[in-house]
Scaffold this motif. Structure first.
Motif, PDB file in Angstrom:
ATOM      1  N   THR A  66       0.826  -1.211   0.000  1.00  0.00           N
ATOM      2  CA  THR A  66       0.000   0.000   0.000  1.00  0.00           C
ATOM      3  C   THR A  66       0.861   1.263   0.000  1.00  0.00           C
ATOM      4  O   THR A  66       0.340   2.366  -0.063  1.00  0.00           O
ATOM      5  CB  THR A  66      -0.949   0.062   1.220  1.00  0.00           C
ATOM      6  N   LEU A  67       2.160   1.095   0.120  1.00  0.00           N
ATOM      7  CA  LEU A  67       3.044   2.257   0.136  1.00  0.00           C
ATOM      8  C   LEU A  67       3.331   2.713  -1.286  1.00  0.00           C
ATOM      9  O   LEU A  67       3.302   1.923  -2.217  1.00  0.00           O
ATOM     10  CB  LEU A  67       4.364   1.914   0.830  1.00  0.00           C
ATOM     11  N   GLU A  68       3.627   3.977  -1.407  1.00  0.00           N
ATOM     12  CA  GLU A  68       4.000   4.459  -2.731  1.00  0.00           C
ATOM     13  C   GLU A  68       5.432   4.029  -3.010  1.00  0.00           C
ATOM     14  O   GLU A  68       6.188   3.702  -2.107  1.00  0.00           O
ATOM     15  CB  GLU A  68       3.830   5.977  -2.788  1.00  0.00           C
ATOM     16  N   GLU A  69       5.791   4.042  -4.294  1.00  0.00           N
ATOM     17  CA  GLU A  69       7.134   3.632  -4.693  1.00  0.00           C
ATOM     18  C   GLU A  69       8.200   4.278  -3.814  1.00  0.00           C
ATOM     19  O   GLU A  69       8.097   5.454  -3.472  1.00  0.00           O
ATOM     20  CB  GLU A  69       7.391   4.050  -6.150  1.00  0.00           C
ATOM     21  N   GLN A 100       8.861   3.767  -0.803  1.00  0.00           N
ATOM     22  CA  GLN A 100       8.513   3.945   0.609  1.00  0.00           C
ATOM     23  C   GLN A 100       8.694   2.661   1.412  1.00  0.00           C
ATOM     24  O   GLN A 100       8.039   2.490   2.423  1.00  0.00           O
ATOM     25  CB  GLN A 100       7.049   4.354   0.737  1.00  0.00           C
ATOM     26  N   ARG A 136      -7.109   1.436   3.837  1.00  0.00           N
ATOM     27  CA  ARG A 136      -6.120   0.832   2.942  1.00  0.00           C
ATOM     28  C   ARG A 136      -6.613  -0.537   2.547  1.00  0.00           C
ATOM     29  O   ARG A 136      -7.235  -1.224   3.342  1.00  0.00           O
ATOM     30  CB  ARG A 136      -4.799   0.565   3.681  1.00  0.00           C
ATOM     31  N   LEU A 160      -6.481   6.690  -0.582  1.00  0.00           N
ATOM     32  CA  LEU A 160      -5.947   5.506  -1.265  1.00  0.00           C
ATOM     33  C   LEU A 160      -7.039   4.637  -1.883  1.00  0.00           C
ATOM     34  O   LEU A 160      -6.769   3.854  -2.772  1.00  0.00           O
ATOM     35  CB  LEU A 160      -5.154   4.644  -0.270  1.00  0.00           C
TER      36      LEU A 160
END
Length: 142
Positions: free
Chosen positions: A26-29, A31, A89, A123
């Protein structure tokens, strides 16, 4: 018939490795920090109104998805049903990333919180719009 096998499992205080693994999706690139994942998990653990559910398909042992929710209730409302549920999320293993698994998780949540309004987060709001309209179509009174 009644489902014998729960597919959404409240998990914020167990299955930590699985949760951290799924949360990482669920993290952005860029991260992928373990500290960040751990602190996200902590925010769920510290709040009574937040929960993480792990998802598995019926008759399967392996968890393939995760959904983080936060429930809201107006002060003075004694009902055990939250007025609204925010889907904060949602994460799926890459090989299961098709519309239907995410939608299935949404349906399970609707079953668990039948009287609640569902809201999305930054998200998840686009997904939620899709799922809600599909759900409404599939459940309209004929």
């Amino acid at each position: 018939g009644r489902k014998e096998y729960a597919v959404l499992i409240k998990s914020k205080n167990r299955n930590e490795k699985i949760i951290l693994g799924l949360l990482s999706y669920t993290l952005e690139e860029g991260q992928h920090q373990t500290d960040l994942l751990q602190s996200i998990l902590e925010t769920y653990r510290q709040s009574d109104s937040k929960e993480i559910y792990l998802y598995r398909e019926q008759d399967q042992d392996n968890f393939i998805g995760l959904v983080g929710v936060e429930t809201f209730q107006s002060p003075g409302n004694e009902s055990e049903h939250p007025e609204s549920v925010v889907i904060d999320r949602i994460a799926l293993l890459p090989s299961f990333r098709n519309e239907s698994v995410g939608y299935q998780i949404f349906c399970e949540l609707k079953e668990r919180y039948p009287n609640s309004a569902f809201l999305g987060s930054r998200l998840t709001s686009e997904l939620l719009v899709k799922w809600s309209s599909r759900y409404a179509q599939e459940h309209q009174e004929s």
